[in-house]
Design a protein around this motif. Structure first.
Motif, PDB file in Angstrom:
ATOM      1  N   THR A 176       0.829  -1.207   0.000  1.00 52.72           N
ATOM      2  CA  THR A 176       0.000   0.000   0.000  1.00 52.72           C
ATOM      3  C   THR A 176       0.862   1.254   0.000  1.00 52.72           C
ATOM      4  O   THR A 176       0.576   2.229  -0.703  1.00 52.72           O
ATOM      5  CB  THR A 176      -0.935   0.008   1.223  1.00 52.72           C
ATOM      6  OG1 THR A 176      -1.786  -1.144   1.184  1.00 52.72           O
ATOM      7  CG2 THR A 176      -1.804   1.265   1.227  1.00 52.72           C
ATOM      8  N   LEU A 177       1.943   1.250   0.785  1.00 49.60           N
ATOM      9  CA  LEU A 177       2.847   2.401   0.811  1.00 49.60           C
ATOM     10  C   LEU A 177       3.492   2.615  -0.561  1.00 49.60           C
ATOM     11  O   LEU A 177       3.622   3.753  -1.025  1.00 49.60           O
ATOM     12  CB  LEU A 177       3.924   2.199   1.882  1.00 49.60           C
ATOM     13  CG  LEU A 177       3.453   2.270   3.332  1.00 49.60           C
ATOM     14  CD1 LEU A 177       4.601   1.906   4.282  1.00 49.60           C
ATOM     15  CD2 LEU A 177       2.916   3.654   3.673  1.00 49.60           C
ATOM     16  N   CYS A 178       3.888   1.525  -1.214  1.00 51.16           N
ATOM     17  CA  CYS A 178       4.457   1.634  -2.569  1.00 51.16           C
ATOM     18  C   CYS A 178       3.405   2.142  -3.548  1.00 51.16           C
ATOM     19  O   CYS A 178       3.716   2.926  -4.460  1.00 51.16           O
ATOM     20  CB  CYS A 178       4.990   0.279  -3.028  1.00 51.16           C
ATOM     21  SG  CYS A 178       6.463  -0.282  -2.128  1.00 51.16           S
ATOM     22  N   PHE A 179       2.167   1.705  -3.373  1.00 50.22           N
ATOM     23  CA  PHE A 179       1.046   2.162  -4.193  1.00 50.22           C
ATOM     24  C   PHE A 179       0.877   3.683  -4.066  1.00 50.22           C
ATOM     25  O   PHE A 179       0.779   4.409  -5.066  1.00 50.22           O
ATOM     26  CB  PHE A 179      -0.218   1.434  -3.725  1.00 50.22           C
ATOM     27  CG  PHE A 179      -1.471   1.779  -4.471  1.00 50.22           C
ATOM     28  CD1 PHE A 179      -1.894   1.005  -5.534  1.00 50.22           C
ATOM     29  CD2 PHE A 179      -2.252   2.861  -4.099  1.00 50.22           C
ATOM     30  CE1 PHE A 179      -3.067   1.311  -6.222  1.00 50.22           C
ATOM     31  CE2 PHE A 179      -3.420   3.177  -4.771  1.00 50.22           C
ATOM     32  CZ  PHE A 179      -3.831   2.395  -5.837  1.00 50.22           C
ATOM     33  N   ILE A 180       0.865   4.178  -2.831  1.00 47.04           N
ATOM     34  CA  ILE A 180       0.706   5.618  -2.594  1.00 47.04           C
ATOM     35  C   ILE A 180       1.913   6.379  -3.141  1.00 47.04           C
ATOM     36  O   ILE A 180       1.774   7.487  -3.681  1.00 47.04           O
ATOM     37  CB  ILE A 180       0.532   5.897  -1.091  1.00 47.04           C
ATOM     38  CG1 ILE A 180      -0.747   5.225  -0.576  1.00 47.04           C
ATOM     39  CG2 ILE A 180       0.478   7.400  -0.819  1.00 47.04           C
ATOM     40  CD1 ILE A 180      -0.902   5.289   0.931  1.00 47.04           C
ATOM     41  N   ALA A 181       3.103   5.784  -3.036  1.00 42.69           N
ATOM     42  CA  ALA A 181       4.313   6.432  -3.552  1.00 42.69           C
ATOM     43  C   ALA A 181       4.209   6.687  -5.043  1.00 42.69           C
ATOM     44  O   ALA A 181       4.574   7.762  -5.538  1.00 42.69           O
ATOM     45  CB  ALA A 181       5.536   5.561  -3.244  1.00 42.69           C
ATOM     46  N   GLN A 182       3.698   5.707  -5.784  1.00 47.57           N
ATOM     47  CA  GLN A 182       3.568   5.875  -7.229  1.00 47.57           C
ATOM     48  C   GLN A 182       2.463   6.858  -7.590  1.00 47.57           C
ATOM     49  O   GLN A 182       2.543   7.548  -8.605  1.00 47.57           O
ATOM     50  CB  GLN A 182       3.311   4.520  -7.893  1.00 47.57           C
ATOM     51  CG  GLN A 182       4.399   3.498  -7.650  1.00 47.57           C
ATOM     52  CD  GLN A 182       5.795   4.087  -7.719  1.00 47.57           C
ATOM     53  OE1 GLN A 182       6.197   4.608  -8.756  1.00 47.57           O
ATOM     54  NE2 GLN A 182       6.550   4.011  -6.630  1.00 47.57           N
ATOM     55  N   LEU A 183       1.438   6.941  -6.754  1.00 49.81           N
ATOM     56  CA  LEU A 183       0.401   7.943  -6.965  1.00 49.81           C
ATOM     57  C   LEU A 183       0.986   9.347  -6.818  1.00 49.81           C
ATOM     58  O   LEU A 183       0.665  10.252  -7.598  1.00 49.81           O
ATOM     59  CB  LEU A 183      -0.730   7.736  -5.960  1.00 49.81           C
ATOM     60  CG  LEU A 183      -1.945   8.667  -6.073  1.00 49.81           C
ATOM     61  CD1 LEU A 183      -2.572   8.560  -7.461  1.00 49.81           C
ATOM     62  CD2 LEU A 183      -2.967   8.338  -4.995  1.00 49.81           C
ATOM     63  N   CYS A 184       1.891   9.520  -5.841  1.00 50.48           N
ATOM     64  CA  CYS A 184       2.579  10.808  -5.675  1.00 50.48           C
ATOM     65  C   CYS A 184       3.425  11.137  -6.901  1.00 50.48           C
ATOM     66  O   CYS A 184       3.439  12.270  -7.383  1.00 50.48           O
ATOM     67  CB  CYS A 184       3.468  10.770  -4.425  1.00 50.48           C
ATOM     68  SG  CYS A 184       2.567  10.703  -2.863  1.00 50.48           S
ATOM     69  N   GLY A 185       4.131  10.122  -7.409  1.00 49.24           N
ATOM     70  CA  GLY A 185       4.947  10.338  -8.600  1.00 49.24           C
ATOM     71  C   GLY A 185       4.112  10.707  -9.806  1.00 49.24           C
ATOM     72  O   GLY A 185       4.495  11.563 -10.614  1.00 49.24           O
ATOM     73  N   ALA A 186       2.938  10.094  -9.947  1.00 44.44           N
ATOM     74  CA  ALA A 186       2.051  10.409 -11.062  1.00 44.44           C
ATOM     75  C   ALA A 186       1.498  11.827 -10.944  1.00 44.44           C
ATOM     76  O   ALA A 186       1.361  12.535 -11.946  1.00 44.44           O
ATOM     77  CB  ALA A 186       0.903   9.398 -11.111  1.00 44.44           C
ATOM     78  N   CYS A 187       1.194  12.257  -9.713  1.00 44.79           N
ATOM     79  CA  CYS A 187       0.723  13.634  -9.502  1.00 44.79           C
ATOM     80  C   CYS A 187       1.780  14.640  -9.957  1.00 44.79           C
ATOM     81  O   CYS A 187       1.464  15.674 -10.561  1.00 44.79           O
ATOM     82  CB  CYS A 187       0.392  13.861  -8.024  1.00 44.79           C
ATOM     83  SG  CYS A 187      -1.120  13.053  -7.468  1.00 44.79           S
ATOM     84  N   TYR A 188       3.036  14.326  -9.699  1.00 49.18           N
ATOM     85  CA  TYR A 188       4.132  15.191 -10.146  1.00 49.18           C
ATOM     86  C   TYR A 188       4.148  15.297 -11.671  1.00 49.18           C
ATOM     87  O   TYR A 188       4.267  16.397 -12.234  1.00 49.18           O
ATOM     88  CB  TYR A 188       5.454  14.632  -9.627  1.00 49.18           C
ATOM     89  CG  TYR A 188       6.685  15.158 -10.329  1.00 49.18           C
ATOM     90  CD1 TYR A 188       7.148  16.453 -10.104  1.00 49.18           C
ATOM     91  CD2 TYR A 188       7.398  14.345 -11.217  1.00 49.18           C
ATOM     92  CE1 TYR A 188       8.277  16.934 -10.745  1.00 49.18           C
ATOM     93  CE2 TYR A 188       8.532  14.816 -11.858  1.00 49.18           C
ATOM     94  CZ  TYR A 188       8.963  16.112 -11.627  1.00 49.18           C
ATOM     95  OH  TYR A 188      10.079  16.576 -12.274  1.00 49.18           O
ATOM     96  N   LEU A 189       4.001  14.165 -12.352  1.00 49.42           N
ATOM     97  CA  LEU A 189       4.052  14.161 -13.817  1.00 49.42           C
ATOM     98  C   LEU A 189       2.869  14.894 -14.437  1.00 49.42           C
ATOM     99  O   LEU A 189       3.000  15.528 -15.485  1.00 49.42           O
ATOM    100  CB  LEU A 189       4.090  12.717 -14.329  1.00 49.42           C
ATOM    101  CG  LEU A 189       5.347  11.907 -13.997  1.00 49.42           C
ATOM    102  CD1 LEU A 189       5.178  10.460 -14.421  1.00 49.42           C
ATOM    103  CD2 LEU A 189       6.576  12.516 -14.650  1.00 49.42           C
ATOM    104  N   VAL A 190       1.712  14.825 -13.797  1.00 54.03           N
ATOM    105  CA  VAL A 190       0.504  15.428 -14.356  1.00 54.03           C
ATOM    106  C   VAL A 190       0.409  16.922 -14.057  1.00 54.03           C
ATOM    107  O   VAL A 190       0.097  17.729 -14.940  1.00 54.03           O
ATOM    108  CB  VAL A 190      -0.749  14.700 -13.814  1.00 54.03           C
ATOM    109  CG1 VAL A 190      -2.027  15.457 -14.191  1.00 54.03           C
ATOM    110  CG2 VAL A 190      -0.813  13.282 -14.362  1.00 54.03           C
ATOM    111  N   PHE A 191       0.711  17.310 -12.806  1.00 56.91           N
ATOM    112  CA  PHE A 191       0.443  18.683 -12.382  1.00 56.91           C
ATOM    113  C   PHE A 191       1.634  19.631 -12.520  1.00 56.91           C
ATOM    114  O   PHE A 191       1.473  20.837 -12.362  1.00 56.91           O
ATOM    115  CB  PHE A 191      -0.035  18.692 -10.924  1.00 56.91           C
ATOM    116  CG  PHE A 191      -1.309  17.936 -10.712  1.00 56.91           C
ATOM    117  CD1 PHE A 191      -2.447  18.267 -11.432  1.00 56.91           C
ATOM    118  CD2 PHE A 191      -1.374  16.882  -9.827  1.00 56.91           C
ATOM    119  CE1 PHE A 191      -3.632  17.570 -11.252  1.00 56.91           C
ATOM    120  CE2 PHE A 191      -2.550  16.177  -9.636  1.00 56.91           C
ATOM    121  CZ  PHE A 191      -3.682  16.523 -10.352  1.00 56.91           C
TER     122      PHE A 191
END
Length: 311
Positions: A176-191
């Motif tokens: 789950t922590l790795c899942f949230i980590a990648q969500l943070c990385g995706a937010c960086y790429l999008v925003f």
């Protein structure tokens, strides 16, 4: 505007070879990150939070030393616009402080193979966020890819089993922590697309690692100092050097080199190499066991990522 890739026949082959070699090296290094981090954490002499601080602070020091020591012909000497400092600060919290810290924390609870496979979800998260916030179009192939990817990652999260022999103490929490980590990385790429395209990768890493190091320093320095490096086995010292020097600094320097010579789609496809490297090293080192169930869930995620990345 994104750079267009155009090659002549004379320069395509040597440039392409250079790009592939850089990508190969970077993804092998990143593939070794999970099992090597797990091996260091298994010593019991350093926890995930302190290792995260060591990586981010060490990375910041290395990037700035390189910036000072190497000429502008080798590394770009760009100045930040004042208006970009605040956005870049929040970008650094997402893609450096949160992404890297949560990934290492996740590795401390789950297997390195699970962590690496879950961490391959970034393209799927990026597509979903782009659809929601940027109104990007989806076709049926990409929708299928998103569904398969999420089925695979949810299976990893809920089907993980504890394994005392490999120090997998809470796979659900770790994945789950790795899942949230990648969500943070995706937010960086999008925003933060404008900033990503405005500056070179080295400039971004230099400043974002510095900003994240300043933020994380007060919370991790006590743990880093408390590590008994004298009692640390020699392999543990090598693991720490690998994480800070190779996986944090060198691999990030190799990626821009590759991007100059190969198409972005090729760069994305090389990410599939990381779980393979992680699995091979983990199995050889006795850090993980890959069964048919794990392979099936990984196949779902890889298929999903492939469909999402397919032009």
């Amino acid at each position: 505007m994104a750079k267009q890739f155009k090659f002549t026949d004379e320069e395509f082959i040597p440039g392409k070879l250079k790009g592939h070699l850089a990508l190969l090296a970077a993804n092998i290094i990143w593939g070794g990150m999970a099992p090597i981090s797990k091996d260091l954490l298994n010593t019991g002499l350093i926890d995930g939070w302190s290792l995260s601080g060591l990586r981010i602070i060490g990375g910041a020091i290395l990037f700035w030393l390189l910036s000072i020591a190497l000429p502008s012909s080798t590394l770009p000497k760009e100045k930040l616009d004042k208006k970009d400092i605040v956005p870049l600060f929040f970008a650094s919290l997402l893609v450096i402080a949160a992404n890297q810290a949560l990934t290492i924390m996740g590795m401390s609870y789950t297997s390195p193979v699970d962590a690496t496979v879950v961490c391959s979800m970034t393209p799927i998260f990026t597509l979903v966020l782009g659809f929601i916030f940027l109104k990007q179009k989806l076709n049926w192939l990409k929708v299928v890819g998103v569904v398969l990817g999420f089925i695979g990652v949810l299976a990893f999260i809920f089907a993980g089993q504890e394994d005392e022999a490999t120090n997998v103490t809470n796979p659900m929490l770790g994945n789950t922590l790795c899942f949230i980590a990648q969500l943070c990385g995706a937010c960086y790429l999008v925003f933060f697309t404008d900033i990503i395209q405005k500056y070179s990768a080295f400039t971004l890493m230099k400043w974002m690692f510095l900003m994240s190091a300043i933020c994380i320093f007060p919370f991790t320095i006590t743990g880093i100092i408390a590590v008994d490096w004298i009692a640390m086995p020699f392999t543990g010292i090598l693991d720490a050097l690998y994480i800070v020097i190779l996986a944090t600094c060198l691999a990030y320097l190799l990626t821009p080199i590759a991007q100059k010579h190969v198409h972005p789609t090729v760069v994305a496809m090389y990410n599939y190499l990381q779980p393979v490297v992680a699995a091979v090293i983990s199995i050889l080192a006795g850090l993980a066991i890959v069964d048919i169930q794990t392979a099936l869930y990984a196949f779902l995620i890889f298929t999903g990522v492939w469909l999402v990345s397919k032009n």
